[in-house]
Write an enzyme that holds these catalytic residues in place. Sequence first.
Site: not given
Length: 741
Positions: A263-265
């Site tokens: 995932s992106d943060w």
Amino acid sequence: MKRYFYFVGVLLLSLGSVATAQTPVYLDDTKPVEERIEDALSRMTLEEKVALCHAQSKFSSPGVPRLGLPENWMTDGPHGIRAEVAWDEWEQAGWTNDSCMAFPALTCLAASWNPEMALLYGRSIGEEARYRNKNVLLGPGVNIYRTPLNGRNFEYMGEDPYLASEMVVPYVEGVQSNGVAACVKHFALNNQEYDRYAVDVEVSDRALYELYLPAFQAAVQRGKAWAIMGAYNRYKGQHCCHNQYLLNDILRGEWGFDGVVISDWGGVHNTVESAYNGLDMEFGTGTDGLGVSASDAYNHYFLAQPFLDLLKKGEIPESVLDGKVRNILRLMYRTTMNRNRPFGSFKNPAHALAARQIAQEGIVLLQNRDNVLPIPLDKTKKILVVGENAIKMMTVGGGSSSLKAWYEVSPLDGLRARVGDAAEVVYARGYVGNTDGSYNGVVSKVDLSESRSAEELLAEAVGLARESDYVIFVGGLNKNSQQDCEGGDRIAYGLPYNQDRVIEALAAANPRTVVVLISGNSVAMPWADRVPAIVEGWYCGSEAGNALASVLVGDVNPSGKLPFTIGKRLEDYHAHALNDPLVYPGVDHKQVYRDDIFVGYRWSDLQKDSEPLFCFGHGLSYTTFEYGKVLLDRKQMTAADTLRVRLTVKNTGNRAGAEVVQLYVSDLKSALPRPLKELKGFRKVMLQPGESREVEFLLDRTSLSYFDDAKHEWVAEPGRFEVLVGASSGDIRSKAGFELK
């Protein structure tokens, strides 16, 4: 004595056999990786498996200590290895040995149009990541340049899917040759920063497959990328980090991706969707993933305790979890569990040379009337450098790509070092921009404070310009908020800080005024007809000043070409031509890509009453090149054939130089609307004065195909086609026609 050695040998062999027999399969590197994965999986508890699926700190996830499986450590890229931050904070950890080599931004790499530079880039940055014990590099980025207002365009590889595809593959291969996973981002349709966490993008399947997916597909299928990062935005109503269509149907189903999806943060929003829709590892979710602070925050991530609870209740089958764990274990065996991977290196002079070479090949000479460049040092006594960007540190800021650089050579220092005693180099600031040079605990080493007024600064610069032989204005954008920066888009197409006024005044005072733009985006240039020379200098990292100086004085013949179109006005871009907020930036978290497949030069080619300021693929040289006639090895081909395209290119000037020969294909009659031409090949060739070389391309059915939404397949439609070869999308030198039967 012989009998003694015989028994010793038998004993050693026996002990070796016992040792081998006692080595579990998952630790036996003589066994196939998939067999080792299954053995490791069979030994884990449910809790251990769930723990692998989410972060334990800002940039790490746990391993399984009981089994000797190591942690995974990520690092921001893709322009350098991020400084260490505290375990659970974004602030600096205070290390003294975590500075890095800052490499050029990816727009500069793309502007080199040289896959060899991409391979060099990947190998170099991969070595630094490996040395710092990171097994995942969060990059490269390959989102398409749809609007010049996108604050993150500087991290990507331009507007054309073919160019981005050809450049991302060697980058990925270079990184992963070090046993470090390249995590290609942001998948997909993350083409703006405005409303990035919520905007739901509506786009045709045709535009998706023809423009926005090819570079990701190339990274996966040709580059064999080991990791993909989901995007923040939504598509088809689902967030891209847990999106059924993107991650399951396309990435794993159509492309056969066997790596890990990260995932992106803060890009995760739902446990059930994350479980079923392709996500493997969750990072950066705000506190507990539910918006409530908790002391054991990481256990409250969507793929942590909430996931474990659903598994224990039987509401989600354990096989779903096992699929994620297999992907994570595969990442480990490719990186941390690979005992044969190299050790990497850090603060390596070879990396400095690589950064400089990439920068030199990417710098673009946009305009050079009367051959004002290169600067003849033997005839020059005084050079005036004007502009804040001549001294401002550009490795600091911009969001996640901000770096704690080992060093950074500014344009002013680079020019002074190169010129030496040959001429006097003086500096005038000219304007004041953003004086804050710090970001995320990294503090600029340059004092940007200023007490003088704008009028005083301009008067000083103009006075010095009148008495100088050359004026080098170094301006453009910077990495502060709402410029080239993560988290927000630009608010205007023009230059900030009233730079246009300064440039016009300098041009009026000195006819040898050179404008150097430091940026990762196109900008309006209302003064373009009043200055003889314009250089796109990009964000070139640690060696920025040295690379720029080498081009300005002619040590290096510029060979960079634009990876995106520079329009005269914002309205020259299709996303803005319609003046429809639903097209950009979106209304009520909804956005419709009505520009469809007509992005960049695909759009500007259709405009009969206007031309871009500088077209896609444009870039000048200090020498000249002559193109011969395009020759085809056949006038007709079938979908099973390949077409060989040949032509001769000659350096007709008096300097050695490299030319990027670009091949475009035009479908002369199609059942569906198509661009007038599309890039389908390029070669960068180095030629000595007077030297000629034959350049060859091969085209096949994929070079002629479009994506048919109705059939959901690529179609090579029989009919007449044309091959166009030239120095840019707007400078076609030779054409030849053929027929697809």
